[in-house]
Design a protein around this motif. Structure first.
Motif, PDB file in Angstrom:
ATOM      1  N   ASP A 185      -5.281   0.129  10.541  1.00  0.00           N
ATOM      2  CA  ASP A 185      -5.136   0.972   9.353  1.00  0.00           C
ATOM      3  C   ASP A 185      -6.283   1.978   9.349  1.00  0.00           C
ATOM      4  N   ASN A 186      -5.943   3.244   9.469  1.00  0.00           N
ATOM      5  CA  ASN A 186      -6.987   4.277   9.534  1.00  0.00           C
ATOM      6  C   ASN A 186      -7.697   4.480   8.206  1.00  0.00           C
ATOM      7  N   GLU A 187      -6.969   4.273   7.103  1.00  0.00           N
ATOM      8  CA  GLU A 187      -7.553   4.480   5.775  1.00  0.00           C
ATOM      9  C   GLU A 187      -7.170   3.323   4.845  1.00  0.00           C
ATOM     10  N   PRO A 188      -7.855   2.210   4.929  1.00  0.00           N
ATOM     11  CA  PRO A 188      -7.540   1.072   4.055  1.00  0.00           C
ATOM     12  C   PRO A 188      -7.643   1.457   2.581  1.00  0.00           C
ATOM     13  N   VAL A 189      -6.661   1.050   1.806  1.00  0.00           N
ATOM     14  CA  VAL A 189      -6.582   1.476   0.415  1.00  0.00           C
ATOM     15  C   VAL A 189      -7.591   0.757  -0.471  1.00  0.00           C
TER      16      VAL A 189
ATOM     17  N   PHE B  45       0.795  -1.226   0.000  1.00  0.00           N
ATOM     18  CA  PHE B  45       0.000   0.000   0.000  1.00  0.00           C
ATOM     19  C   PHE B  45       0.833   1.285   0.000  1.00  0.00           C
ATOM     20  N   SER B  46       2.145   1.154  -0.192  1.00  0.00           N
ATOM     21  CA  SER B  46       3.061   2.310  -0.300  1.00  0.00           C
ATOM     22  C   SER B  46       3.175   3.110   0.989  1.00  0.00           C
TER      23      SER B  46
ATOM     24  N   GLN C 145     -17.705  -7.451   4.681  1.00  0.00           N
ATOM     25  CA  GLN C 145     -16.404  -6.974   5.143  1.00  0.00           C
ATOM     26  C   GLN C 145     -15.381  -7.287   4.049  1.00  0.00           C
ATOM     27  N   CYS C 146     -15.181  -6.301   3.139  1.00  0.00           N
ATOM     28  CA  CYS C 146     -14.288  -6.511   1.996  1.00  0.00           C
ATOM     29  C   CYS C 146     -12.832  -6.629   2.416  1.00  0.00           C
ATOM     30  N   GLU C 147     -12.514  -6.150   3.617  1.00  0.00           N
ATOM     31  CA  GLU C 147     -11.137  -6.268   4.092  1.00  0.00           C
ATOM     32  C   GLU C 147     -10.764  -7.703   4.451  1.00  0.00           C
TER      33      GLU C 147
ATOM     34  N   PHE D 286     -11.837   9.325  10.651  1.00  0.00           N
ATOM     35  CA  PHE D 286     -11.555   8.080   9.932  1.00  0.00           C
ATOM     36  C   PHE D 286     -12.779   7.174  10.009  1.00  0.00           C
ATOM     37  N   THR D 287     -13.653   7.300   9.022  1.00  0.00           N
ATOM     38  CA  THR D 287     -14.900   6.529   9.029  1.00  0.00           C
ATOM     39  C   THR D 287     -14.691   5.077   8.629  1.00  0.00           C
ATOM     40  N   ASN D 288     -13.580   4.792   7.945  1.00  0.00           N
ATOM     41  CA  ASN D 288     -13.326   3.432   7.467  1.00  0.00           C
ATOM     42  C   ASN D 288     -12.164   2.773   8.217  1.00  0.00           C
TER      43      ASN D 288
END
Length: 245
Positions: free
Chosen positions: A176-180, A155-156, A191-193, A223-225
């Motif tokens: 992870d506050n903002e999953p890519v 994720f860089s 839950q796509c993660e 951070f909603t996600n």
């Protein structure tokens, strides 16, 4: 006047490559601007595949929109071929698991290449490696490697935090506050993660740390996600860790 017998000619007029039909060699198929293999000095187009590319790390940037579109297509495909939400998440986990098992070997190989100079072939790469880098054999060291190196590769950037559970010895959390990969997907029921969970689980299983990984969305200010990846190691892993201390 006697009939004159005409023998077939043993010579023929040469035609430009790729044009017409030559009865001496049969039909040929050529592409525009590509020399015919029957011409003297011409060479065929070499076949190439992913196995011909170097394993050395390259500075490649992937379009986020293309990456997200591909992942959304994967989710859509699994949704249409599944009976329920649990089935979708299980299949996404399985896809990520295959990636994780390969990353264990690939990243260790790349870490073992000294200075990563420009190599011309794989033989020169192999000759430059005196020995493979020693893998981490402790839980915390391995999780820190995922938290920093694996996340950076995928994720860089590293993940935002690595936390040990205060209630159970076999539980750790990567935050992870903002999953890519799921930032453009609005699927609250799925839950796509689970795909990322599969990557973590596959990496740890291949490294000798069997576990079960689940993802949980926990919103926080700004951070909603925000996602927590809960890693639950097998009891045998914890017992082994205790003996090594």
């Amino acid at each position: 006047m006697a009939d004159q017998i005409i023998n077939p000619s043993t010579t023929h007029t040469a035609k430009p490559a790729g044009q017409g039909y030559d009865y001496t060699m049969g039909p040929t198929q050529t592409l525009p601007n590509i020399p015919s293999p029957f011409n003297t000095g011409a060479s065929t187009v070499p076949n190439s595949s992913i196995y011909d590319e170097s394993l050395i790390a390259k500075d490649k940037q992937v379009s986020l929109s293309a990456y997200s579109f591909l992942f959304q297509s994967m989710v859509q495909y699994e949704r249409e071929s599944s009976k329920n939400v649990h089935d979708i998440e299980r299949k996404l986990n399985g896809l990520g698991y295959k990636i994780g098992t390969r990353l264990t070997e690939l990243l260790n190989f790349r870490d073992s290449v000294p200075n990563k100079p420009a190599y011309t072939n794989m033989d020169s790469v192999a000759n430059s490696i005196s020995s493979m880098k020693r893998r981490h054999i402790k839980i915390l060291e391995t999780l820190q490697y995922i938290h920093l190196t694996v996340w950076q590769y995928l994720f860089s950037r590293p993940s935002n935090d690595l936390v040990k559970s205060s209630e159970r010895d076999n539980e750790y959390m990567i935050i992870d506050n903002e999953p890519v990969i799921s930032q453009f997907i609005n699927q609250p029921a799925v839950q796509c993660e689970s795909f990322t969970c599969g990557i973590i689980e596959g990496f740890l299983d291949m490294a000798g740390f069997p576990c079960h990984v689940t993802s949980h969305t926990v919103e926080e200010a700004g951070f909603t996600n925000r996602t927590i990846y809960l890693i639950q190691f097998d009891n045998a892993v914890v017992e082994r860790e205790t003996l090594r201390q």
